[in-house]
Motif scaffolding. Sequence first.
Motif, PDB file in Angstrom:
ATOM      1  N   THR A 232       0.512  -1.300   0.045  1.00 26.67           N
ATOM      2  CA  THR A 232       0.151   0.073   0.106  1.00 26.67           C
ATOM      3  C   THR A 232       1.216   1.054  -0.023  1.00 26.67           C
ATOM      4  O   THR A 232       0.348   2.072  -0.089  1.00 26.67           O
ATOM      5  CB  THR A 232      -0.531  -0.478   1.336  1.00 26.67           C
ATOM      6  OG1 THR A 232      -0.265  -0.191   2.316  1.00 26.67           O
ATOM      7  CG2 THR A 232      -2.360  -1.113   1.142  1.00 26.67           C
ATOM      8  N   THR A 258      -2.828   3.268  -7.269  1.00 22.89           N
ATOM      9  CA  THR A 258      -3.503   2.316  -6.345  1.00 22.89           C
ATOM     10  C   THR A 258      -3.981   0.795  -7.582  1.00 22.89           C
ATOM     11  O   THR A 258      -4.416  -0.159  -6.234  1.00 22.89           O
ATOM     12  CB  THR A 258      -4.782   3.131  -5.921  1.00 22.89           C
ATOM     13  OG1 THR A 258      -4.990   4.414  -5.659  1.00 22.89           O
ATOM     14  CG2 THR A 258      -6.392   2.220  -5.774  1.00 22.89           C
ATOM     15  N   CYS A 261      -1.674  -1.819  -5.877  1.00 23.00           N
ATOM     16  CA  CYS A 261      -2.238  -2.541  -4.727  1.00 23.00           C
ATOM     17  C   CYS A 261      -2.867  -2.824  -5.006  1.00 23.00           C
ATOM     18  O   CYS A 261      -3.271  -4.443  -4.016  1.00 23.00           O
ATOM     19  CB  CYS A 261      -2.628  -1.346  -3.534  1.00 23.00           C
ATOM     20  SG  CYS A 261      -0.966  -0.032  -3.300  1.00 23.00           S
ATOM     21  N   VAL A 262      -4.765  -3.132  -5.806  1.00 24.54           N
ATOM     22  CA  VAL A 262      -5.322  -4.203  -5.638  1.00 24.54           C
ATOM     23  C   VAL A 262      -4.937  -5.762  -6.252  1.00 24.54           C
ATOM     24  O   VAL A 262      -5.105  -6.180  -5.590  1.00 24.54           O
ATOM     25  CB  VAL A 262      -6.698  -3.404  -7.055  1.00 24.54           C
ATOM     26  CG1 VAL A 262      -7.822  -4.940  -6.542  1.00 24.54           C
ATOM     27  CG2 VAL A 262      -7.027  -1.838  -5.574  1.00 24.54           C
TER      28      VAL A 262
END
Length: 270
Positions: A232, A258, A261-262
């Motif tokens: 993260t 982002t 991170c997913v």
Amino acid sequence: MLAVVIMASVTHATWNALAKFIDDASFAFMWINITVAVVGIAFVVTTGLPNKAAIPFILASSVIHVSYNIFLLNSYRFGDLSQVYPLARGLAPVLVTIGAFLVAGEQLHIGEVIGIVIIAGALASIAELRATKALWLSLATGVAISAYSLVDGVGVRLSHSSSAYAGLLFALEGGALGLGIAWIRLRQRRPVLTRKLPLALTGGALSYLAYAAVLWAQQRAPLGVVSALRETSVIFAAIIGGCLLKEGLGRRRLVAATVVCVGVAILVLS
């Protein structure tokens, strides 16, 4: 556990931002590593040496960490924080998974394939599909991250104390790299003390804190979970790069970070 690893993520992104903010990369990494070496020595004196079984892992990790720092140092010479950081951090879990498939014969589950595809697409967006020095150095940094993550993930569990493990690791790695850069700068008659020293010392302290926290977590939780939470940090790095360092394409890179991170979460938790 969640709070500690998230704190480590923010701290890691912050010390990388400080290293990027200091316009002299070798100066920044010299004092960052000297700082972690001094703190490491203090912990070794306080906690003692780790178990003998962990020593070979620490030696191997020290060599890998030196390579990692060299690649990262030069990455920041040619690339933005919001580009270099997500590329390097996001690549590592992909390499570990693919390596386990190719070398160890582990089968890829559908969730892992989906995670790899998501990460690859996001990283391609961040890299902007241009073969630059920053791109290749970021990829090399990612390889080093995946290598030391595996070595330390096993080694720290053989140690009686994560503090002792981190202390010896940073004393060796930080001492070798910090003094090595200092020697080169002195030979080149470049200054080893500037007004940016407080920033570099702060970066060193944050660097030690960030990885010591990760090692502590790796002793107590599955490595995949720790890895997913740790990555993260790419979001925090993108925010810092776009908002504070005023790097171009900040919003686009934030979205891509982002997505990385997913993808990492899907990959390592599946």
